[in-house]
Design an enzyme around this catalytic site. Structure first.
Site, mmCIF file in Angstrom:
data_model
loop_
_atom_site.group_PDB
_atom_site.id
_atom_site.type_symbol
_atom_site.label_atom_id
_atom_site.label_comp_id
_atom_site.label_asym_id
_atom_site.label_seq_id
_atom_site.Cartn_x
_atom_site.Cartn_y
_atom_site.Cartn_z
ATOM 1 N N ASP A 180 0.861 -1.193 0.000
ATOM 2 C CA ASP A 180 0.000 0.000 0.000
ATOM 3 C C ASP A 180 0.896 1.242 0.000
ATOM 4 O O ASP A 180 1.778 1.380 0.839
ATOM 5 C CB ASP A 180 -0.892 -0.018 1.243
ATOM 6 N N ASP A 198 -3.922 2.247 -5.116
ATOM 7 C CA ASP A 198 -2.558 2.226 -4.550
ATOM 8 C C ASP A 198 -2.290 0.987 -3.707
ATOM 9 O O ASP A 198 -1.381 0.980 -2.898
ATOM 10 C CB ASP A 198 -2.304 3.492 -3.715
ATOM 11 N N GLU A 199 -3.049 -0.078 -3.933
ATOM 12 C CA GLU A 199 -3.000 -1.189 -3.002
ATOM 13 C C GLU A 199 -3.190 -2.516 -3.724
ATOM 14 O O GLU A 199 -4.038 -2.621 -4.608
ATOM 15 C CB GLU A 199 -4.165 -0.952 -2.017
HETATM 16 P P1 TTP Z 1 -5.325 4.972 1.248
HETATM 17 O O1 TTP Z 1 -4.262 3.980 0.875
HETATM 18 O O2 TTP Z 1 -6.385 4.542 2.187
HETATM 19 O O3 TTP Z 1 -4.654 6.246 1.893
HETATM 20 P P2 TTP Z 1 -3.275 6.948 1.561
HETATM 21 O O4 TTP Z 1 -2.497 6.194 0.546
HETATM 22 O O5 TTP Z 1 -3.538 8.371 1.235
HETATM 23 O O6 TTP Z 1 -2.527 6.937 2.956
HETATM 24 P P3 TTP Z 1 -1.835 5.695 3.697
HETATM 25 O O7 TTP Z 1 -1.998 4.493 2.823
HETATM 26 O O8 TTP Z 1 -0.412 6.108 3.867
HETATM 27 O O9 TTP Z 1 -2.560 5.580 4.983
HETATM 28 O O10 TTP Z 1 -6.032 5.507 -0.041
HETATM 29 C C1 TTP Z 1 -5.358 5.720 -1.281
HETATM 30 C C2 TTP Z 1 -5.848 6.987 -1.934
HETATM 31 O O11 TTP Z 1 -7.261 6.951 -2.104
HETATM 32 C C3 TTP Z 1 -5.571 8.238 -1.125
HETATM 33 O O12 TTP Z 1 -4.268 8.785 -1.363
HETATM 34 C C4 TTP Z 1 -6.659 9.166 -1.559
HETATM 35 C C5 TTP Z 1 -7.821 8.240 -1.921
HETATM 36 N N1 TTP Z 1 -8.834 8.281 -0.849
HETATM 37 C C6 TTP Z 1 -9.905 9.176 -0.967
HETATM 38 O O13 TTP Z 1 -10.025 9.892 -1.963
HETATM 39 N N2 TTP Z 1 -10.816 9.222 0.053
HETATM 40 C C7 TTP Z 1 -10.711 8.459 1.183
HETATM 41 O O14 TTP Z 1 -11.564 8.555 2.079
HETATM 42 C C8 TTP Z 1 -9.606 7.546 1.290
HETATM 43 C C9 TTP Z 1 -9.455 6.675 2.515
HETATM 44 C C10 TTP Z 1 -8.694 7.493 0.254
HETATM 45 MG MG MG Z 2 -2.163 4.145 0.690
#
Ligand code: TTP
Ligand code: MG
Length: 416
Positions: free
Chosen positions: A21, A134-135
């Protein structure tokens, strides 16, 4: 070693799962094309421009999270916790150091960076399940063993950082749900390996909310019942959990115990195929450059061919010292699968670099079709060339795509 199999006489699957991730993904993408945003509080979202009222935070950099800004928060709340730098600079009562940069969401760009990460993952594992932009889960049972898994994961993180320029957190465990929890455990830039005999000890002290499938509401309900940790949950009578939460009660009980018999199954299709290769030292030898480019072209065309994929855009990436990236792309009027054509187009695109010292070369085919429709004839294509140039890992905003849909620009960001 082979694809995961069940351990004899049990329900337990013998597999090594990586969950990858990317850290603060949208913020990481913005930092790629605007390096001045690195190490700064940064909020990505909509609705913060004057005159706009509603909008939410998509994500915040870890620096901004320290002020309590987080995904899904109302943008008005984020602005209260962390005003815009621009606003703070105008006012005496706000410190610029305690203010953030705000940037709007640019999905097309984030998709292209996400695709570059996924491509590395597809190369690194036998099976990849992409779950979001992103995962992804990786089945690496055939690629590593429990004794060398840490170095495998470290290399994967390094490759993502060097090739794409974003940091990933990786969790490794024998099950998907444990791997997911592990990747979250030490964010950002985390690497947590949970060996098969460590799963119970790893889960026991975690807050119930860390268990896969438990959100804030369920966590609160559990706490009210005196269940604080995953260890508490693992010892709770599952029939009680079923009474409270139905079938999901059983599932969270099993996840809290580290039990999860799912295997990693693929989903999603690649957006492009590419290969890159660096010279040990920059070279201006035309025959070495030509040979390398042709090898890359063949590798990419054959990879697409093996998967029965047609492509419509062919591009090259040329990195000259110190780290200047140039891309050249050509789009065809229809999808093709033609190794000779890829070779001749990349040679053509490379002509303007004749005589230059080159550090690294790349070939990409994109704009893929999976259905095998009509193949264009060579004579038909009235090609359209696009160009782009940027600096590796430090491309500036001016060089970044302007949001239009022109082919060449897409290929530019995919290479970053
Ligand atoms: P995540 O992987 O949940 O979050 P992140 O990558 O920003 O942070 P981290 O993994 O370090 O905790 O989500 C990936 C992307 O999806 C995030 O950059 C933005 C988008 N997203 C939204 O638009 N709204 C949301 O509520 C969430 C959780 C994510
Ligand atoms: Mg992320």
């Amino acid at each position: 070693m082979g694809r995961p199999s069940r351990l004899p006489g049990t329900d337990v699957v013998d597999q090594i799962v990586c969950h990858v991730d990317i850290d603060c993904f949208y913020a990481a993408c913005e930092r790629l094309r605007e390096p001045a945003l690195r190490d700064q509080p940064l909020v990505i979202g909509m609705g913060y421009e004057p005159g706009e009222e509603t909008g939410a935070v998509a994500t915040a950099s870890y620096e901004a999270r320290e002020y309590g800004v987080e995904s899904a928060q109302a943008i008005s709340e984020a602005l209260e916790r962390l005003p815009r730098k621009r606003e703070a600079a105008r006012r005496d009562d706000l410190a610029v150091a305690d203010a953030a940069f705000y940037r709007p969401v640019d999905m097309e760009y984030y998709e292209s960076v996400g695709a570059a990460v996924k491509e590395i993952l597809q190369e690194s594992a036998t099976v990849v399940r992409e779950v979001s932009i992103d995962e992804a889960y990786l089945d690496v049972t055939e690629r590593a063993s429990w004794s060398d898994i840490e170095s495998y994961a470290r290399k994967l993180k390094q490759e993502i950082a060097e090739t794409v320029g974003v940091t990933a957190s990786i969790g490794v465990a024998p099950t998907m749900s444990a791997a997911k929890v592990a990747s979250d455990h030490d964010k950002p830039d985390g690497l947590v390996v949970v060996q098969p005999d460590e799963v119970a000890d790893f889960f026991a002290p975690l807050d119930v909310e860390a268990v896969h499938g438990i959100g804030p509401v369920t966590a609160q309900q559990l706490r009210e019942e005196g269940i604080q940790t995953a260890g508490d949950l693992a010892e709770t009578d599952p029939t009680r959990l079923e009474e409270w939460f139905g079938e999901r009660g059983r599932q969270i009980y099993r996840f809290a115990r580290g039990e999860d018999e799912r295997t990693v199954e693929p989903r999603g299709k690649p957006k492009s195929f590419s290969r890159e290769s660096a010279f040990a030292e920059a070279t201006d030898d035309p025959s070495r450059q030509h040979d390398r480019l042709q090898t890359l072209a063949t590798a990419v065309a054959q990879r697409a061919d093996r998967r029965d994929v047609l492509y419509q855009t062919i591009s090259i990436k040329v990195v000259t010292p110190p780290f200047d990236i140039q891309t050249r792309a050509r789009s065809l009027p229809g999808p093709v699968a033609d190794e000779d054509l890829v070779q001749s187009i990349v040679a053509d695109l490379f002509e303007e670099f004749a005589g230059e010292s080159i550090r690294k070369l790349g070939v990409r085919v994109a704009n893929l079709s999976f259905t095998g429709e009509t193949q264009s004839q060579l004579g038909e294509w009235a090609s359209e060339s696009e160009t782009g140039s940027t600096r590796e890992h430090s491309s500036s905003r001016e060089n970044s795509p302007d949001g239009s849909n022109r082919q060449g620009q897409r290929s530019l960001t995919e290479f970053e």
